[in-house]
Design an enzyme around this catalytic site. Sequence first.
Site, PDB file in Angstrom:
ATOM      1  N   GLU A  30      -2.013  -0.846   5.671  1.00  0.00           N
ATOM      2  CA  GLU A  30      -2.299  -2.262   5.449  1.00  0.00           C
ATOM      3  C   GLU A  30      -1.734  -3.017   6.649  1.00  0.00           C
ATOM      4  O   GLU A  30      -0.663  -2.687   7.141  1.00  0.00           O
ATOM      5  CB  GLU A  30      -1.649  -2.788   4.161  1.00  0.00           C
ATOM      6  N   GLU A  62       3.431   3.127  -1.721  1.00  0.00           N
ATOM      7  CA  GLU A  62       4.704   2.439  -1.952  1.00  0.00           C
ATOM      8  C   GLU A  62       5.543   3.116  -3.038  1.00  0.00           C
ATOM      9  O   GLU A  62       6.108   2.445  -3.902  1.00  0.00           O
ATOM     10  CB  GLU A  62       4.445   0.972  -2.333  1.00  0.00           C
TER      11      GLU A  62
END
Length: 563
Positions: free
Chosen positions: A133, A69
């Site tokens: 994820e 991220e």
Amino acid sequence: HYPNHPQRYDLCDQYGIFVVDEANIESHGVWDRPARDPLWREAMVERVTRMVERDKNHPCIIAWSLGNEAGHGPNLEAAADWVHTRDPSRPLLYNPAEDLPWVDIISPMYPSVERLVALAQDPAETRPIIMCEYAHAMGNGPGSLKEYWDQIERFPRLQGGFIWDWADQGLRQITKAGQEWFAYGGDLGDEPNDGNFCINGLVGPDRTPHPGLLEVKKVYEPVSVQPVDLEHGVLRVVNRQASEDLGLLQVAWTLDAEGQVWQSGELPELDVPSGGSVEVSLPYEKPEPIPGTEYWLGLSFTQAGDTPWGLRGREVAWAQFLLPYQASSQPLQPDIMPNLAIEETEEALFVRSQRFVLTFDRRTGYLSDWNYQGHAVVRFGPQMNLWRAPTDNDAPHLAERWQAAGFDRLREQLGAISVERFNPQVVRVRADAADPQVGVKSRYDYWVYGTGDLLLEHTVELAQGLPPLPRVGIKLILTGESQEFAWYGRGPHETYSDRKQGARVGVYRSTVRGELVPYVTPQEYGNRIDVRWVALTGGDGAGLLAVGQPVLNFSAHQYTAHD
């Protein structure tokens, strides 16, 4: 972040490199500066270099990731180039790069099932897809694993995904009274903090499994079973393993009805190679169907011997199928039921027989008393319920929308209540209610029979524009004596519409106090789905039996949802 240092470089193991510079943030130079500054590029590559050199000899490392991220740009591309040169034996992935050419694996984060299928069908792509994820295990979760894995099994390029994450990262604390609890961000005076966002595991801080772990185990199991001809006991067994045959597993089968095993047996050793399948025939005899009875075929795959990860007899996979054996139920004969009497006052409406009395409050339309042979069955209700305690994954955004809509403050106002007799043994009480502030209307039709049975038909009408509902149902307040219950449905652990694959249908028993799932942050818990019937009783065996038509959800709490 650094009020005493208006300009400062910071290295972060997880998130990569950021500059904290309010002037540059104003002009978006926070992103431009790293791109054009050789020092930044050198620092980024050095960080990845240290990771690879530290971990390169660990055989459990199967791929490299540049971080998480942290956007993408030339610094990360330079780091990827270095990794490919240093270690060409392992693939590289990095989610923010999406499908840029310098990643070897496309790794979307929490894609919808539809987007995942679209990625798998891209004709211009050959790279594997591994979701970095895809399931958030925080609190009462995760859900919808089956929907993802149906598609992963369907498309070869879909290689699975990672659950966030394994364990709640709470810190054990002891109160002065000696009670154990688990602390998280802010509980120890730490500022700033991220609240309970590190409490997102499949197991608790003490490694006690959450119910969601049983769902993962079921969806990930190495064997699947498909029905071919259930009436004659023909099934297909599929080996989902990549490198092992099924010779290390024993297979047992049962035929049961409402928790009672009628027939059982074992299969010979299955010689099924990895990725292969075989049809098997189970030699059970067709039962003579009994009205109202369901018949279930169950299979259990257990370890035939001890291994480093489990002992002989450990179940690694199971399957269950509803058999197509049914018998017609006999219709109820009204003439053999006791007659009913109706009594009306300004405050209440009474429906009586020799064994019971139902009291309806004329101000609210709800049952204010249900007495059966001297036993108080219900203290209050049924009352429409659109609320449940928010889960960690509901909060804050969805829960805030629910509260703004007033679902947690539903206050129905009675519009009308009436009673109608259809014959001496059958009476219908109808109550219409609404909450105009929330924008919801409902109708309660209570069909009362001389046997003491009460059939409830509850119709709910919603206004346009309401947010997705947390729940649609009713709540009943029972007496404190009703502490034990049994049910016929999925169990024994809690199940929900998006998390029920890991629970067999059977007959189970529990207690209200024993139902509490101790999530570190208090939230919704304890639902059961696909329930045929549930009975709540006191110590003397008297209580309430609820039967679905055909099935229902239920939960039995010692706390209200607001508590």
